[in-house]
Design a protein around this motif. Structure first.
Motif, PDB file in Angstrom:
ATOM      1  N   GLY A  49     -43.666  -7.500  57.525  1.00  0.00           N
ATOM      2  CA  GLY A  49     -43.215  -7.821  56.247  1.00  0.00           C
ATOM      3  C   GLY A  49     -41.761  -7.640  55.970  1.00  0.00           C
ATOM      4  O   GLY A  49     -40.896  -7.308  57.108  1.00  0.00           O
ATOM      5  N   GLY A  50     -41.315  -7.737  54.812  1.00  0.00           N
ATOM      6  CA  GLY A  50     -39.799  -7.624  54.646  1.00  0.00           C
ATOM      7  C   GLY A  50     -39.229  -8.381  53.606  1.00  0.00           C
ATOM      8  O   GLY A  50     -40.214  -8.979  52.741  1.00  0.00           O
ATOM      9  N   PHE A  51     -37.937  -8.959  53.705  1.00  0.00           N
ATOM     10  CA  PHE A  51     -37.390  -9.778  52.704  1.00  0.00           C
ATOM     11  C   PHE A  51     -36.576 -11.053  53.156  1.00  0.00           C
ATOM     12  O   PHE A  51     -35.537 -11.125  53.287  1.00  0.00           O
ATOM     13  CB  PHE A  51     -36.389  -9.062  52.111  1.00  0.00           C
ATOM     14  CG  PHE A  51     -37.160  -7.915  50.966  1.00  0.00           C
ATOM     15  CD1 PHE A  51     -37.285  -8.064  49.623  1.00  0.00           C
ATOM     16  CD2 PHE A  51     -37.550  -6.791  51.557  1.00  0.00           C
ATOM     17  CE1 PHE A  51     -38.136  -6.989  49.013  1.00  0.00           C
ATOM     18  CE2 PHE A  51     -38.183  -5.839  51.103  1.00  0.00           C
ATOM     19  CZ  PHE A  51     -38.414  -5.713  49.671  1.00  0.00           C
ATOM     20  N   GLY A  54     -33.668 -12.889  52.380  1.00  0.00           N
ATOM     21  CA  GLY A  54     -33.319 -12.551  50.843  1.00  0.00           C
ATOM     22  C   GLY A  54     -34.356 -12.642  49.718  1.00  0.00           C
ATOM     23  O   GLY A  54     -34.151 -12.909  48.538  1.00  0.00           O
ATOM     24  N   ASP A  55     -35.625 -13.192  50.294  1.00  0.00           N
ATOM     25  CA  ASP A  55     -36.424 -13.689  49.261  1.00  0.00           C
ATOM     26  C   ASP A  55     -36.131 -14.949  48.360  1.00  0.00           C
ATOM     27  O   ASP A  55     -36.554 -15.122  47.119  1.00  0.00           O
ATOM     28  CB  ASP A  55     -37.050 -12.648  48.439  1.00  0.00           C
ATOM     29  CG  ASP A  55     -37.936 -11.723  49.091  1.00  0.00           C
ATOM     30  OD1 ASP A  55     -38.591 -11.990  50.072  1.00  0.00           O
ATOM     31  OD2 ASP A  55     -38.311 -10.587  48.228  1.00  0.00           O
ATOM     32  N   TYR A  56     -34.906 -15.483  48.775  1.00  0.00           N
ATOM     33  CA  TYR A  56     -34.370 -16.774  48.068  1.00  0.00           C
ATOM     34  C   TYR A  56     -35.272 -17.771  47.571  1.00  0.00           C
ATOM     35  O   TYR A  56     -36.257 -18.128  48.637  1.00  0.00           O
ATOM     36  CB  TYR A  56     -33.217 -17.301  48.573  1.00  0.00           C
ATOM     37  CG  TYR A  56     -32.152 -16.351  48.171  1.00  0.00           C
ATOM     38  CD1 TYR A  56     -31.591 -16.066  46.885  1.00  0.00           C
ATOM     39  CD2 TYR A  56     -31.425 -15.518  49.168  1.00  0.00           C
ATOM     40  CE1 TYR A  56     -30.436 -15.352  46.671  1.00  0.00           C
ATOM     41  CE2 TYR A  56     -30.531 -14.669  48.950  1.00  0.00           C
ATOM     42  CZ  TYR A  56     -30.127 -14.644  47.495  1.00  0.00           C
ATOM     43  OH  TYR A  56     -28.645 -13.797  47.494  1.00  0.00           O
ATOM     44  N   ILE A  85     -48.593 -10.037  57.792  1.00  0.00           N
ATOM     45  CA  ILE A  85     -48.585  -8.734  56.943  1.00  0.00           C
ATOM     46  C   ILE A  85     -47.368  -9.043  55.739  1.00  0.00           C
ATOM     47  O   ILE A  85     -46.254  -8.973  56.255  1.00  0.00           O
ATOM     48  CB  ILE A  85     -48.417  -7.423  57.555  1.00  0.00           C
ATOM     49  CG1 ILE A  85     -49.847  -7.152  58.471  1.00  0.00           C
ATOM     50  CG2 ILE A  85     -48.215  -6.262  56.576  1.00  0.00           C
ATOM     51  CD1 ILE A  85     -49.624  -6.035  59.273  1.00  0.00           C
ATOM     52  N   CYS A  86     -48.044  -8.837  54.483  1.00  0.00           N
ATOM     53  CA  CYS A  86     -46.853  -8.983  53.429  1.00  0.00           C
ATOM     54  C   CYS A  86     -46.057 -10.077  53.394  1.00  0.00           C
ATOM     55  O   CYS A  86     -46.396 -11.160  53.323  1.00  0.00           O
ATOM     56  CB  CYS A  86     -46.166  -7.544  53.279  1.00  0.00           C
ATOM     57  SG  CYS A  86     -45.718  -7.188  51.658  1.00  0.00           S
ATOM     58  N   ASN A  87     -44.703  -9.884  53.709  1.00  0.00           N
ATOM     59  CA  ASN A  87     -43.867 -11.021  53.947  1.00  0.00           C
ATOM     60  C   ASN A  87     -44.406 -12.122  54.983  1.00  0.00           C
ATOM     61  O   ASN A  87     -44.383 -13.366  54.733  1.00  0.00           O
ATOM     62  CB  ASN A  87     -42.630 -10.391  54.084  1.00  0.00           C
ATOM     63  CG  ASN A  87     -41.618 -11.671  53.858  1.00  0.00           C
ATOM     64  OD1 ASN A  87     -40.379 -11.893  54.616  1.00  0.00           O
ATOM     65  ND2 ASN A  87     -41.692 -12.589  52.938  1.00  0.00           N
ATOM     66  N   ILE A 140     -49.321  -0.411  49.775  1.00  0.00           N
ATOM     67  CA  ILE A 140     -48.593  -1.773  49.528  1.00  0.00           C
ATOM     68  C   ILE A 140     -47.247  -1.586  49.120  1.00  0.00           C
ATOM     69  O   ILE A 140     -46.833  -0.376  48.610  1.00  0.00           O
ATOM     70  CB  ILE A 140     -49.372  -2.717  48.250  1.00  0.00           C
ATOM     71  CG1 ILE A 140     -49.645  -1.620  47.233  1.00  0.00           C
ATOM     72  CG2 ILE A 140     -50.918  -2.902  48.894  1.00  0.00           C
ATOM     73  CD1 ILE A 140     -48.687  -2.096  46.145  1.00  0.00           C
ATOM     74  N   ALA A 141     -46.385  -2.663  49.107  1.00  0.00           N
ATOM     75  CA  ALA A 141     -44.924  -2.741  48.962  1.00  0.00           C
ATOM     76  C   ALA A 141     -44.593  -4.052  48.969  1.00  0.00           C
ATOM     77  O   ALA A 141     -44.181  -4.847  49.433  1.00  0.00           O
ATOM     78  CB  ALA A 141     -44.206  -2.040  49.890  1.00  0.00           C
ATOM     79  N   HIS A 142     -44.624  -4.502  47.485  1.00  0.00           N
ATOM     80  CA  HIS A 142     -44.513  -6.223  47.333  1.00  0.00           C
ATOM     81  C   HIS A 142     -44.292  -6.341  45.734  1.00  0.00           C
ATOM     82  O   HIS A 142     -44.669  -5.566  44.668  1.00  0.00           O
ATOM     83  CB  HIS A 142     -45.450  -6.715  47.684  1.00  0.00           C
ATOM     84  CG  HIS A 142     -46.773  -6.743  46.889  1.00  0.00           C
ATOM     85  ND1 HIS A 142     -48.028  -6.177  47.475  1.00  0.00           N
ATOM     86  CD2 HIS A 142     -47.359  -6.647  45.768  1.00  0.00           C
ATOM     87  CE1 HIS A 142     -48.950  -6.020  46.788  1.00  0.00           C
ATOM     88  NE2 HIS A 142     -48.493  -6.445  45.391  1.00  0.00           N
TER      89      HIS A 142
HETATM   90  N1  LIG Z   1     -42.981  -5.501  52.102  1.00  0.00           N
HETATM   91  C1  LIG Z   1     -42.812  -6.793  52.097  1.00  0.00           C
HETATM   92  O1  LIG Z   1     -43.085  -7.341  52.791  1.00  0.00           O
HETATM   93  C2  LIG Z   1     -42.487  -7.515  50.602  1.00  0.00           C
HETATM   94  C3  LIG Z   1     -42.322  -8.926  50.411  1.00  0.00           C
HETATM   95  C4  LIG Z   1     -41.766  -9.366  49.616  1.00  0.00           C
HETATM   96  N2  LIG Z   1     -40.260  -9.263  49.642  1.00  0.00           N
HETATM   97  C5  LIG Z   1     -42.188  -8.999  48.245  1.00  0.00           C
HETATM   98  O2  LIG Z   1     -41.331  -8.405  47.587  1.00  0.00           O
HETATM   99  O3  LIG Z   1     -43.115  -9.458  47.698  1.00  0.00           O
END
Ligand SMILES: NC(=O)CC[C@H](N)C(=O)O
Length: 227
Positions: A49-51, A54-56, A85-87, A140-142
């Motif tokens: 996961g992550g950004f 930058g999620d652009y 996972i997530c991102n 969760i974190a999204h």
């Molecule tokens: N924790 C993540 O992988 C977040 C994924 C993505 N940046 C979102 O906010 O949805």
């Protein structure tokens, strides 16, 4: 078993993923930069996961064009386990390795909490260590976790048992509470919740560990000689 943890510019769950595999499971793991051209030496591919970037544009929309994605595709075609996972899930849908798309949460806010998940299908290489229908607690974190697909895709997912996890409650707007899906072949799983953040009681729970244990168990069973 040797895992590649793919690192994109902006990944931030790569360390947790590495820790889960290396320290909690005792398996091999290496960080692999997003421009790698060769994943042939790895048995399993982990997209954390992550950004990324930058999620652009949209989460995962740029990462799908990273050099390593050709290799991820090859690994998937070769039948290796690929876990996003997530991102990582967002990248897999953007790349077309999994159907559907992740939209912004229905309240348009970034959400971060522990949620209840139901194991809808424990007959996969990622979930064989769970009970069918088991309820687990995973963080969760999204901001873009609202899974959407059209009716035809949903029916197809349902008929093929490709819905692996659902949320106990609807907090982000996901279609039929979908939290994680698998491809038809059964070796590519994408999920929004973070099992790698739930691998020890010290950090609030270890319901995520069985997912990683499932992958290793299945791999051992198919690679260890019975001679
Ligand atoms: N924790 C993540 O992988 C977040 C994924 C993505 N940046 C979102 O906010 O949805």
């Amino acid at each position: 078993m040797k895992f590649a943890v793919i690192v994109f510019p902006g990944s931030n769950c790569d360390l947790d993923m590495y820790h889960a595999v290396k320290d909690e499971l005792g398996e091999e793991a290496e960080y692999v930069w997003h421009d790698s051209k060769d994943l042939s030496s790895y048995d399993g591919i982990l997209l954390p996961g992550g950004f990324s970037y930058g999620d652009y544009l949209r989460c995962g929309a740029i990462a799908q064009f990273s050099g390593v994605m050709d290799e991820v595709r090859k690994a998937a075609e070769a039948g290796k386990p690929v876990l996003g996972i997530c991102n990582g899930f967002q990248i897999l849908t953007e790349a077309g390795l999994l159907p559907g798309v992740l939209l912004r949460n229905k309240n348009l806010k970034f959400m971060c909490r522990t949620v209840g998940l139901k194991v809808e299908n424990n007959n996969t290489l990622f979930t064989n260590e769970y009970e069918q229908g088991e309820e687990i607690q995973i963080p969760i974190a999204h901001g873009e976790g609202n899974y959407y697909c059209d009716d035809a895709t949903y029916n197809h997912l349902k008929e093929n048992n490709q819905i692996v996890f659902t949320y106990a409650d609807d907090f982000n707007g996901s279609r039929n509470n979908i939290a994680g899906i698998i491809n038809e072949r059964g070796n590519v799983l994408g999920m929004m919740p973070h099992p790698e953040r739930a691998v020890s009681e010290l950090i609030g729970g270890k319901d995520g560990l069985a997912l990683f244990r499932s992958i290793v168990k299945q791999w051992r069973e198919s690679h260890v000689s019975h001679a």
